[in-house]
Enzyme design. Structure first.
Site, PDB file in Angstrom:
ATOM      1  N   ASP A 184       3.647   9.750  -1.883  1.00  0.00           N
ATOM      2  CA  ASP A 184       2.337   8.824  -1.148  1.00  0.00           C
ATOM      3  C   ASP A 184       1.757   7.267  -2.497  1.00  0.00           C
ATOM      4  O   ASP A 184       2.068   7.647  -3.593  1.00  0.00           O
ATOM      5  CB  ASP A 184       1.082   9.468  -1.261  1.00  0.00           C
ATOM      6  CG  ASP A 184       0.560   9.295  -0.205  1.00  0.00           C
ATOM      7  OD1 ASP A 184       0.326   8.303   0.505  1.00  0.00           O
ATOM      8  OD2 ASP A 184      -0.200  10.505   0.642  1.00  0.00           O
ATOM      9  N   HIS A 191       0.191  -1.312   0.108  1.00  0.00           N
ATOM     10  CA  HIS A 191      -0.188   0.074   0.114  1.00  0.00           C
ATOM     11  C   HIS A 191       1.204   1.412   0.271  1.00  0.00           C
ATOM     12  O   HIS A 191       0.285   2.615   0.212  1.00  0.00           O
ATOM     13  CB  HIS A 191      -0.956  -0.186   1.294  1.00  0.00           C
ATOM     14  CG  HIS A 191      -1.678  -0.807   1.537  1.00  0.00           C
ATOM     15  ND1 HIS A 191      -2.842  -0.911   0.226  1.00  0.00           N
ATOM     16  CD2 HIS A 191      -2.530  -2.307   1.331  1.00  0.00           C
ATOM     17  CE1 HIS A 191      -3.892  -1.749   0.359  1.00  0.00           C
ATOM     18  NE2 HIS A 191      -3.333  -2.828   0.866  1.00  0.00           N
TER      19      HIS A 191
END
Length: 734
Positions: free
Chosen positions: A380, A171
């Site tokens: 991110d 993730h």
């Protein structure tokens, strides 16, 4: 069939109050997304997929409460806790996970610590998870492991349960090779090996997938084919799955009466000023200081917007007690004070700042009331806030300013995309967003909402599980071709009862392992003894069909009573006869192509040329894998161009490229032997593309076996050369 979801944390935190255990639901993108997917399974029209969530309960639980907690979590949440001592968990989570993996994978190597003690704790906790999972893992379970905390776990499970179906999803970003290689050699190798224990490895963006595959190539030397890798007779895949959100939940919530009340209250507080919303967890990767600098520059350059605009900055507490994060918070507080002191007045505060977690309905209200969302992380993995903001715009108004360093930027191209390191870009983006017409805002929002609606979190998870199941089907298909015990017995029986037999054997990769240099593959005494026993079996013809030159084959096997074929069929030496050319061939082309191979050697260190009478071979097994891949493709292109009018064949094998005279191959050799005599038993074993020519021409009754699990014209597959040797031993002794 069950779906076992494994993550560092369970979807709740355990709180002990006066001897009672209370479960408080956790927040976060992973927990929320997976929970939404699991809820969707309950409502599915298909047979519900039973699931179990495995993870740490958030605190160290005293031993006397563990059994009670396990019963409670399984009953109420379908969760199974992994109990980990406090010291181990602290050094694992606050240690290696967040002091090494987190900064390095987010490309902040200056913050990364390389502490051997923390690495050992990381390994230990992954082993705790492995032990807990193996106690409850069933043969038909689907195991889906999540995130950077458990990078070693797939391999650990694979070692204990080789047939398990394992998926892994990362993730956070996977870093470029130049960053990843900063890890000590042992660590970076073990982490890659850990991930390669999975059948399917998922990433948010194609960039992360490619970075992973490049690291695998550079460090492990494994080349991929459209994301598929072959390792230890397994085929696994790395692929891209951009995580979505529960679109319908956010879109519908925007019109909820409670949300509308919150929205009205925010509108009253903000006094109809244009609102820029920034929502982030406290972290150095989020670029909060950078966006404050951009906002400050905007206020400097656009004084006419003073008193008319407000930056609503929401910072969610994260890793409280970690010194680096506390320093970031102090710096943010000081910067906000500076801007408000410099530009604000009694009636206007440029930045409204809150340091707290925001409940769902308040958050949706903020999304809906904000004219602009400023999402500018320095790095991110995905960033679901950007997607949530777009989904919440039920009136189709609003502008998203998004960092190109966020994974979401790959999907939300209609946003104003910025470089978060450049405050001038941030300031200009704010200005452009404020001047954007409602019509243009609506056009962009509609496109992005359609995309987010089509690929939501349920579709994301469903696609991952579907691809994992598809890989399992392919694995089962390949398994059906593996030479089973019963099939071996049948072949042995046919071998014993036949009156005439012929066996074709390849050499490199079939009877011996592939090596860096051809001369290192000299047959050992056990192999020579096995071939001698096989050749002495009554009415049995053994033909060694190799790509080796005839002098090497004669030197190694000349004393055996077997037939030899050199250079993939160019030369043939039947038992008790001299070498002969099966058909006239020319080697005139060699002088024209040798300089090209020499140039390839000069351009790729550690590569070399092997010259045979009627073929040239370029070896590059020991060369830099990434550069070798490029040079090999270049060489093949050049060879195809130069040999268009030359009667040669180009073969690309395992770290080799071979050029040989056309018209002769192993199929011709096999045909030559079986056409001279009607053999009752025929067996052929090989391992690469050159052996496929042999498999193709064999009669239907023949047995053919390829080494490895790749697709083949052979009837059966066998794992490796060791299995081949065992099989031949059983053939003559069974």
């Amino acid at each position: 069939m069950r779906l076992l979801i494994v993550s560092n944390r369970l979807p709740f935190t355990v709180i002990e109050k006066e001897g009672e255990l209370e479960l408080v639901k956790s927040s976060g993108g992973l927990v929320t997304g997976l929970s939404d997917y699991l809820d969707s399974l309950k409502d599915s029209s298909f047979t519900p997929l039973e699931h179990l969530w495995i993870g740490w309960p958030g605190v160290t639980v005293k031993e006397k409460y563990q059994r009670r907690l396990r019963r409670k979590t399984i009953k109420e949440y379908n969760c199974s806790p992994v109990f980990i001592p406090e010291k181990e968990m602290d050094n694992f989570y606050h240690g290696f996970c967040n002091k090494t993996i987190w900064p390095l994978f987010h490309c902040f190597p200056i913050y990364a610590e390389f502490n051997e003690n923390l690495w050992n704790y990381y390994k230990q906790v992954n082993e705790f998870f492995c032990e807990a999972i193996c106690k409850i893992l069933k043969s038909d379970d689907i195991l889906w492991i999540h995130d950077y905390h458990l990078l070693l776990l797939p391999k650990l499970i694979r070692e204990k349960r080789p047939e398990s179906l394992i998926g892994f999803f990362l993730h956070i970003p996977f870093p470029p090779y130049e960053i990843y290689r900063l890890l000590p050699k042992k660590w970076r190798t073990e982490i890659l090996e850990g991930l390669l224990g999975a059948d399917l490895i998922g990433f948010h963006t194609i960039d992360y997938t490619q970075s992973f595959l490049r690291c695998v190539l550079r460090i492990s030397g494994l080349e991929h084919n459209l994301g598929s890798l072959t390792l230890n007779n397994r085929i696994l895949r790395a692929d891209t799955f951009p995580m979505g959100i529960h679109y319908k939940k956010f879109y519908a919530a925007a019109t909820d009466p409670d949300v509308q009340k919150e929205k009205d209250e925010f509108a009253r507080i903000l006094m109809n000023t244009k609102t820029i919303l920034s929502v982030d967890r406290l972290d150095y990767t989020k670029g909060i200081i950078n966006r404050l600098e951009g906002y400050e520059l905007f206020l400097e350059e656009n004084p006419h917007w003073h008193n008319k605009i407000t930056l609503l900055l929401i910072v969610v507490p994260s890793r409280i007690g970690v010194e680096r994060y506390q320093r970031i918070k102090i710096k943010i507080d000081e910067f906000i004070g500076k801007i408000n002191g410099r530009f604000g007045n009694v009636g206007w505060t440029p930045i409204q700042y809150q340091y707290k977690h925001i409940p769902f309905k308040q958050l949706v209200a903020l999304y809906n009331v904000a004219d602009i969302a400023l999402i500018s992380p320095l790095r991110d993995g995905m960033n679901l806030v950007a997607k949530e903001y777009i989904a919440s715009q039920s009136d189709k108004k609003g502008v998203l300013i998004l960092s190109e360093m966020a994974g979401a930027a790959k999907e939300l191209g209609e946003a104003i995309i910025i470089n978060p390191n450049h405050k001038q870009e941030i300031a200009q983006a704010i200005k452009d967003a404020l001047s954007m017409s409602i019509k243009e805002q609506t056009r962009r929002i509609k496109i992005m909402q359609k995309r987010l609606s089509d690929y939501d979190v349920i579709r994301w998870a469903g696609d991952f599980i579907s691809e994992l199941l598809d890989l399992n089907k392919q694995k089962m298909t390949r398994m059906t071709k593996l030479l089973s015990h019963l099939e071996k017995e049948q072949i042995i029986k046919d071998f014993k009862t036949s009156n005439s037999r012929i066996i074709f054997l390849d050499y490199d990769g079939t009877l011996v392992p592939l090596t860096d240099k051809p001369q290192r593959s000299k047959p050992d005494n056990r192999l020579l003894k096995l071939l001698r026993i096989l050749s002495e079996y009554p009415d049995t013809e053994v033909v060694l069909v190799s790509g080796r030159d005839k002098s090497t084959l004669k030197k190694w096997f000349g004393k055996l009573d077997i037939s030899l074929s050199a250079e993939h069929g160019v030369w043939i030496k039947e038992k008790n006869k001299d070498w002969l050319l099966l058909k006239p061939v020319s080697a005139d082309w060699k002088s024209k192509l040798y300089p090209l191979l020499k140039l390839a050697v000069d351009r790729l260190p550690a590569s070399f040329i092997e010259e045979k009478e009627f073929s040239l071979v370029w070896h590059y097994r020991k060369s830099d894998p990434e550069l070798a891949s490029i040079r090999a493709k270049e060489l093949i292109d050049d060879l195809i161009s130069l040999t268009a009018n030359i009667d040669v064949q180009i073969l690309s094998g395992e770290k080799v490229i071979e050029i040989k005279s056309a018209g002769i191959n192993k199929g011709v050799i096999a045909t030559h032997f079986i056409s001279n005599k009607n053999y009752e038993f025929i067996l052929a074993i090989g391992d690469d593309a050159t052996d496929e020519d042999m498999f193709k021409v064999l009669p239907q009754k023949a047995y053919s076996v390829t080494v490895g699990i790749s697709s083949s014209f052979a009837r059966y597959n066998i794992y490796d050369y060791k299995e081949v040797r065992r099989f031949i031993t059983e053939l003559v002794t069974g």
